[in-house]
Write an enzyme that holds these catalytic residues in place. Structure first.
Site, PDB file in Angstrom:
ATOM      1  N   ASP A 190       0.834  -1.196   0.000  1.00 30.40           N
ATOM      2  CA  ASP A 190       0.000   0.000   0.000  1.00 30.40           C
ATOM      3  C   ASP A 190       0.881   1.263   0.000  1.00 30.40           C
ATOM      4  OD1 ASP A 190      -2.810   0.953   0.382  1.00 30.40           O
ATOM      5  OD2 ASP A 190      -1.973   1.866   2.175  1.00 30.40           O
ATOM      6  N   GLU A 244       1.901  -0.471  -4.900  1.00 35.52           N
ATOM      7  CA  GLU A 244       0.927   0.553  -5.301  1.00 35.52           C
ATOM      8  C   GLU A 244       1.711   1.854  -5.437  1.00 35.52           C
ATOM      9  OE1 GLU A 244      -3.109   2.945  -3.946  1.00 35.52           O
ATOM     10  OE2 GLU A 244      -1.533   2.477  -2.503  1.00 35.52           O
TER      11      GLU A 244
END
Ligand code: GLC
Length: 501
Positions: A190, A244
């Site tokens: 993330d 990401e």
């Protein structure tokens, strides 16, 4: 050369809260995922990525982690996780889990200690603030009782870690080991470009995701991924990591995808491209020129579903384009990430009532932005309300499903040759047969305006983004098309796979 499993993999993103609810509380859970493994196998994907299921106060749907080594009771138990991994592997599916290293929850024991004035060096506390804004809206700083401020690039409930503290590195290596030891095949990282902030935290003019910015993409972050790669390499079974990384150039993206760093990174340029052959071609060329292992993605839990993005006043056009874009994406070299529900052609749910909304984006923007709940509405498995088979019994799901979900349910589409679900199954099955037999390179063929033709050995993909039907390029057989062809003509908003010997 041995081809690693992830190079051409189709990975299916499961937003756990919204996939399938086995416990009957209206929220999706790990046991719900386990029950649907046969569906995923039948769909033809190679791996699943589970969004965070860790203990969390859910200030950001679980992207605010209070304990990195457990399962929130809302989603089940560690034993549920272990049996999910075991059964996924029995179905031939790999499992990726989400790791959230940029920030924890404000309820994490380290942050609770920091609030008591102990060990603030693991987060970013300052006596004065700078001008940084939270990605969700409002200032990126919140004041604590004794007058200091802490940094949170997202919600106030998501304090940013201080990656300049070696203790944070050691902690995350240990967290990765915890899940690797439980058999996960890899990680989705993330906010992978966010971990480090520029020394001195200077003010910024423009805080959007840029390759050069004091907020994002500091060069020190690459050392973290070098350490993580060494750890992954030490485990058997080709464990991998996908970052990401939001950035403004494919060259910058490529810095994360290196033999000693991450295996893959999401290619958001593909998802950001409008319905335009020039835009599609540019992203494809830039990606293949700079990133050694390409990935493609059209939708995820943070963006408006692509059926709606491509849609015009006519909802049928959005669906036709979404299917054509899928076929094009699946013909490109590399791996593709699918988002739950796109195989049903689900649209963005744009008319959720304000009182149902849960995304912090809606609240932090004071209702100016709708937020991301519209792409997170629970999956319709069956025709009947109240939950369309998402929850057992008469339970209402955590976000209301529109009446149109009945027609789009799995039950309705299964076995209907013209349905989007059967189209996805067919496309994924064809791709599985083709992938080892075609080169990893792509060649552009001459094409009329508004149209793209490219080939990979015997496979040619044609997509018509224009307004007029066009003649298909030379071929022997038509393998598959995203909508009906008119003889030798490819209608607008349609793509086709053609074979030549
Ligand atoms: C990532 C996640 C998103 C989350 C944010 C903060 O962008 O995909 O859902 O809100 O990080 O963790």
């Amino acid at each position: 050369m041995d081809i690693p499993w992830w190079r051409d993999a189709i990975v299916y993103e499961i937003y756990v809260r919204s996939f399938a609810d086995a416990s009957g509380d209206g929220v999706g859970d790990l046991a719900g995922v386990r029950e649907r493994l046969p569906y995923l196998r039948r769909l033809g994907v190679d791996a699943i990525w589970l969004t965070p299921f860790y203990p969390s106060p859910m200030a950001d749907g679980g992207y605010d982690v209070a304990n990195y080594r457990g399962v929130d009771p809302l989603f089940g138990t560690l034993a549920d996780f272990e049996s999910l991994v075991e059964q996924a592997h029995e179905h031939g599916l790999r499992v990726l889990v989400d790791i959230v290293p940029n920030h924890s929850s404000s309820e994490h024991p380290w942050f609770q200690a920091a609030l008591r004035g102990e060990r603030r060096d693991r987060y970013i506390f300052r006596d004065t603030t700078n001008n940084w804004q939270s990605t969700f809206g409002g200032p990126a700083w919140t004041k604590v009782a004794d007058g200091q401020y802490y940094l949170h690039l997202f919600a106030p409930g998501q304090p940013d870690f201080n990656w300049r503290n070696p203790e944070v590195h050691a902690e995350f290596l240990d967290i990765l080991r915890f899940w690797l030891d439980r058999g996960v095949d890899g990680f989705r990282i993330d906010v992978a470009m966010g971990l480090y902030k520029a020394e001195g935290l200077p003010d910024v003019g423009d805080q959007s995701f840029k390759s050069v910015s004091p907020v994002w993409g500091q060069p020190e972050v690459h050392n973290v991924y070098r350490d993580w790669r060494r750890l992954l390499n030490g485990y058997p079974g080709e464990r991998m990591a996908v970052g990401e990384v939001w950035t403004d150039s494919s060259e910058d993206l490529a810095l994360y995808v290196r033999p000693d760093e991450l295996h893959q990174s999401f290619n958001f340029a593909w998802l950001q491209a409008p319905w335009s052959p020039t835009a599609f071609k540019k992203v494809i060329d830039d990606t293949l020129a700079s990133v050694p292992f390409a990935t493609w993605v059209l939708s995820n839990h943070d963006v408006v579903r692509h059926r709606t993005r491509y849609g015009t006043a006519d909802p049928g056009t959005g669906l036709a384009r979404a299917r054509a874009a899928l076929l094009t994406m699946l013909a490109l070299p590399g791996s593709a990430y699918l988002y739950q529900g796109e195989e049903l052609g689900l649209p963005e749910v744009t008319d959720l009532p304000d009182e149902a909304r849960q995304d912090p984006v809606f609240f932090q923007s004071k209702g100016k932005l709708p937020g991301r709940d519209g792409c997170r509405v629970p999956i319709p498995w069956t025709v009947d309300p109240p939950s369309h088979g998402f929850s057992p019994g008469g339970v209402e799901p955590w976000l209301p499903q529109p009446a149109t979900f009945a027609e789009l349910s799995v039950e309705k589409q299964e076995g209907d040759a013209g349905s989007t679900l059967e189209f996805y199954r067919q496309a994924l099955a064809c791709r599985r047969d083709l992938v080892g037999t075609i080169p990893y390179t792509l060649e552009w063929l001459d094409s009329p305006e508004g149209v793209l033709f490219f080939s990979r050995g015997p496979l040619t993909c044609a997509i018509n983004c224009g307004l007029q039907p066009v003649h298909l390029p030379e071929h022997d057989t038509v393998l598959l098309s995203s909508g009906p062809l008119k003889g030798d003509l490819l209608p607008p908003d349609t793509a086709a796979w053609l074979m030549t010997s």
